[in-house]
Design an enzyme around this catalytic site. Structure first.
Site, PDB file in Angstrom:
ATOM      1  N   THR A  13      38.373  37.964  48.117  1.00  0.00           N
ATOM      2  CA  THR A  13      38.762  38.400  46.771  1.00  0.00           C
ATOM      3  C   THR A  13      39.347  37.249  45.943  1.00  0.00           C
ATOM      4  O   THR A  13      38.922  36.983  44.823  1.00  0.00           O
ATOM      5  CB  THR A  13      39.828  39.525  46.892  1.00  0.00           C
ATOM      6  OG1 THR A  13      39.302  40.519  47.756  1.00  0.00           O
ATOM      7  CG2 THR A  13      40.168  40.129  45.562  1.00  0.00           C
ATOM      8  N   VAL A  14      40.330  36.551  46.506  1.00  0.00           N
ATOM      9  CA  VAL A  14      41.002  35.500  45.734  1.00  0.00           C
ATOM     10  C   VAL A  14      40.137  34.237  45.659  1.00  0.00           C
ATOM     11  O   VAL A  14      39.974  33.643  44.585  1.00  0.00           O
ATOM     12  CB  VAL A  14      42.388  35.180  46.337  1.00  0.00           C
ATOM     13  CG1 VAL A  14      43.114  34.130  45.494  1.00  0.00           C
ATOM     14  CG2 VAL A  14      43.234  36.435  46.442  1.00  0.00           C
ATOM     15  N   LYS A 105      51.386  34.435  52.250  1.00  0.00           N
ATOM     16  CA  LYS A 105      52.813  34.796  52.342  1.00  0.00           C
ATOM     17  C   LYS A 105      53.265  35.062  53.768  1.00  0.00           C
ATOM     18  O   LYS A 105      54.399  34.763  54.133  1.00  0.00           O
ATOM     19  CB  LYS A 105      53.140  35.995  51.449  1.00  0.00           C
ATOM     20  CG  LYS A 105      52.282  37.220  51.684  1.00  0.00           C
ATOM     21  CD  LYS A 105      51.325  37.413  50.575  1.00  0.00           C
ATOM     22  CE  LYS A 105      50.105  38.133  51.082  1.00  0.00           C
ATOM     23  NZ  LYS A 105      49.257  38.641  50.045  1.00  0.00           N
ATOM     24  N   VAL A 132      53.389  35.189  45.968  1.00  0.00           N
ATOM     25  CA  VAL A 132      54.236  36.294  45.500  1.00  0.00           C
ATOM     26  C   VAL A 132      53.852  36.665  44.069  1.00  0.00           C
ATOM     27  O   VAL A 132      53.778  35.788  43.193  1.00  0.00           O
ATOM     28  CB  VAL A 132      55.737  35.899  45.500  1.00  0.00           C
ATOM     29  CG1 VAL A 132      56.600  37.083  45.069  1.00  0.00           C
ATOM     30  CG2 VAL A 132      56.178  35.371  46.845  1.00  0.00           C
ATOM     31  N   GLY A 134      51.077  37.834  42.636  1.00  0.00           N
ATOM     32  CA  GLY A 134      49.730  37.606  42.077  1.00  0.00           C
ATOM     33  C   GLY A 134      49.761  36.628  40.918  1.00  0.00           C
ATOM     34  O   GLY A 134      50.154  35.479  41.072  1.00  0.00           O
ATOM     35  N   GLY A 187      40.215  46.354  45.443  1.00  0.00           N
ATOM     36  CA  GLY A 187      40.444  45.003  45.956  1.00  0.00           C
ATOM     37  C   GLY A 187      41.903  44.578  45.944  1.00  0.00           C
ATOM     38  O   GLY A 187      42.219  43.396  45.970  1.00  0.00           O
ATOM     39  N   GLU A 190      45.519  44.385  51.371  1.00  0.00           N
ATOM     40  CA  GLU A 190      45.331  43.356  52.395  1.00  0.00           C
ATOM     41  C   GLU A 190      44.220  43.811  53.346  1.00  0.00           C
ATOM     42  O   GLU A 190      43.901  45.001  53.408  1.00  0.00           O
ATOM     43  CB  GLU A 190      46.626  43.192  53.210  1.00  0.00           C
ATOM     44  CG  GLU A 190      47.803  42.670  52.421  1.00  0.00           C
ATOM     45  CD  GLU A 190      47.535  41.311  51.834  1.00  0.00           C
ATOM     46  OE1 GLU A 190      47.178  40.383  52.574  1.00  0.00           O
ATOM     47  OE2 GLU A 190      47.648  41.169  50.609  1.00  0.00           O
ATOM     48  N   LYS A 205      57.085  38.677  51.029  1.00  0.00           N
ATOM     49  CA  LYS A 205      57.270  38.102  49.691  1.00  0.00           C
ATOM     50  C   LYS A 205      58.742  37.974  49.320  1.00  0.00           C
ATOM     51  O   LYS A 205      59.149  36.983  48.719  1.00  0.00           O
ATOM     52  CB  LYS A 205      56.518  38.954  48.669  1.00  0.00           C
ATOM     53  CG  LYS A 205      54.990  38.847  48.819  1.00  0.00           C
ATOM     54  CD  LYS A 205      54.290  39.910  47.987  1.00  0.00           C
ATOM     55  CE  LYS A 205      52.769  39.766  48.044  1.00  0.00           C
ATOM     56  NZ  LYS A 205      52.074  40.930  47.478  1.00  0.00           N
ATOM     57  N   GLY A 302      44.695  41.405  42.990  1.00  0.00           N
ATOM     58  CA  GLY A 302      43.376  41.357  42.365  1.00  0.00           C
ATOM     59  C   GLY A 302      42.873  39.928  42.272  1.00  0.00           C
ATOM     60  O   GLY A 302      43.649  38.969  42.347  1.00  0.00           O
TER      61      GLY A 302
HETATM   62  N1  HSE Z   1      47.930  43.194  48.955  1.00  0.00           N
HETATM   63  C1  HSE Z   1      48.800  42.646  47.988  1.00  0.00           C
HETATM   64  C2  HSE Z   1      49.267  43.738  47.072  1.00  0.00           C
HETATM   65  C3  HSE Z   1      48.165  41.621  47.100  1.00  0.00           C
HETATM   66  O1  HSE Z   1      48.756  44.850  47.153  1.00  0.00           O
HETATM   67  O2  HSE Z   1      50.136  43.453  46.288  1.00  0.00           O
HETATM   68  C4  HSE Z   1      48.256  40.239  47.595  1.00  0.00           C
HETATM   69  O3  HSE Z   1      49.554  39.835  47.821  1.00  0.00           O
END
Ligand code: HSE
Length: 427
Positions: A13-14, A105, A132, A134, A187, A190, A205, A302
């Site tokens: 995704t990232v 993280k 942390v 996004g 998306g 995790e 985080k 996202g």
């Molecule tokens: N899975 C995390 C969330 C995104 O839902 O915030 C990435 O850190």
């Protein structure tokens, strides 16, 4: 113009978001940074992920060893996640003279001390804005923009998945499973969604935030962590009736008795600034001695929002290596002890499952009273004489140890039919 050579490892995704930004905005980034960012490798061992991006043959790589050993690469963007392959990749990258950008993280929260020591030994850097919040520039804000502040408290919503689920449960009356499915589909989640819903991702985080904000990091094992899997639709409705919303909060406070750090579903008054942070949005509400209260708000999960943070780190490192910008000091990530949960004071929401008959409330209030716990509100909506009904009690401030002692006794009463639901309230 000088060139900074970058490799992305992990095209999920990232990673795919980073690839797209670097490709679509190459000239804008060069103009703004004064350095050209050249993507020399995009690596994933999954051919489907490589194909989905239509990578040119010159940059598509299957084996990450090829990237670590390539002398022309200046910076590795690690987007695999976890503490296995990702950690080895990062440590090898330092040894081979490469800087690292990561969103990992879990690795920083659990092995931050070791990772930063390794970076220092090799005189390399690891930047981690995307770990942390996004797309929210919280790490940079804390390290640079708020540099003159002593931060005393952080109240944060830093898991998009959990916030998305609670929002859908509360606004759309979805059940937990439906809402989780939708979050995964979008998306946000995790690879293992239990990290999101059990609060572990938020614990990672807040450990990182406490290091950056306070210069002290509590060992992850000491972060009290409660997720949202036990939150019932009924709790959301009762909270709503008494003027609250339920949010998964990650909290870190510097108090006289030490650092308080915890992740827990929390009742917030509807007019609290964090109460309207909905969906996959994240927010970090902090207090600096110079700035006073401050809210950082944005998309916490996202592809493109998180990629935006990764690209910002790449640019910062490019400026360091190609334009002599100063390096930031290495965070220490040295664990210190947190204040014990039992010594923390809070208001509480209690949902008892009781037999509906005279005298029940007085038994409960008497046991709370014996522990010095004062009641602020009581609510019973249903009337089912002789059968089980929910009874909601809100308390004034009480110590966790007294609360626990009272609940232990109350849950032994004959009129109590299920374990009592205990949630904390923040004002
Ligand atoms: N899975 C995390 C969330 C995104 O839902 O915030 C990435 O850190």
């Amino acid at each position: 113009m000088k060139t900074f050579n970058v490799a992305i490892v992990g095209l999920g995704t990232v990673g795919s978001g980073v690839y797209k930004i670097l490709k679509q905005k190459a000239s804008l980034l060069a103009h703004r940074a004064g350095v050209r960012i050249r993507l020399v490798a995009a690596c994933d061992n999954d051919a489907k992920k490589r194909r989905a991006l239509n990578l040119s043959r010159s940059i598509a790589v299957r084996d990450l060893r090829q990237v670590v050993n390539d002398p022309k690469i200046d910076c590795i963007v690690e987007l695999i996640g976890g503490k296995g392959i990702a950690k080895k990749l990062i440590l090898d990258a330092f040894k081979n003279g490469k800087d690292v950008v990561t969103a990992n993280k879990a690795l920083l929260a659990e092995c931050g001390k070791e990772v930063f020591a390794a970076a220092k030994r090799s005189d390399r850097q690891i930047y981690f804005e995307a770990s942390v919040g996004g797309g929210i520039p919280v790490i940079k804000s804390l390290r640079e923009s708020l540099v003159s502040n002593d931060i005393s408290s952080i109240l944060s919503i830093i898991n998009g998945t959990a916030n998305y689920i609670l929002t859908r449960m509360s606004i759309d009356k979805m059940d937990f499973k439906q809402a989780l499915k939708l979050a995964q589909h979008k998306g946000y989640a995790e690879a293992d969604p239990s990290f999101d819903i059990e609060g572990i991702d938020s614990a990672h985080k807040i450990t990182i935030l406490s290091e950056i904000a306070f210069g002290k990091s509590v060992s992850l094992k000491e972060v009290y962590c409660q997720g949202i899997t036990h939150i019932d639709e009924a709790d959301i409705e009762f909270a709503d009736e008494v003027g609250y919303v339920i949010k998964l909060l990650a909290i870190a406070k510097q108090t006289k008795g030490g650092i308080e750090i915890r992740v827990q579903p929390t009742l917030l008054p509807k007019d609290h600034i964090l109460a309207s942070v909905n969906g996959s949005f994240n927010a970090i509400y902090l207090h600096g001695d110079e700035t006073g209260d401050m809210l950082l708000y944005g998309r916490g999960a996202g592809s493109r929002p998180t990629a935006s943070a990764v690209v910002s780190d790449i640019i910062d490192l490019a400026k360091v290596r190609c334009a002599n910008a100063p390096l930031l000091p290495y965070p220490a990530f040295a664990p210190i002890s947190a204040k014990k949960l039992v010594d923390i004071e809070s208001r509480y929401y209690l949902r008892f499952s009781v037999i509906d008959k005279p005298g029940v409330l007085s038994q409960i209030s008497s046991l709370l009273g014996k522990q010095g716990i004062s009641i602020s509100d009581v609510m019973q909506r249903e009337r089912k004489a002789g059968r089980v009904v929910p009874l909601i009690v809100l308390t004034h401030e009480a110590y966790e140890k007294n609360l626990r002692a009272a609940i232990k006794q109350i849950d032994r009463l004959k009129c109590i039919k299920k374990r009592t639901q205990v949630l904390r309230i923040e004002e």
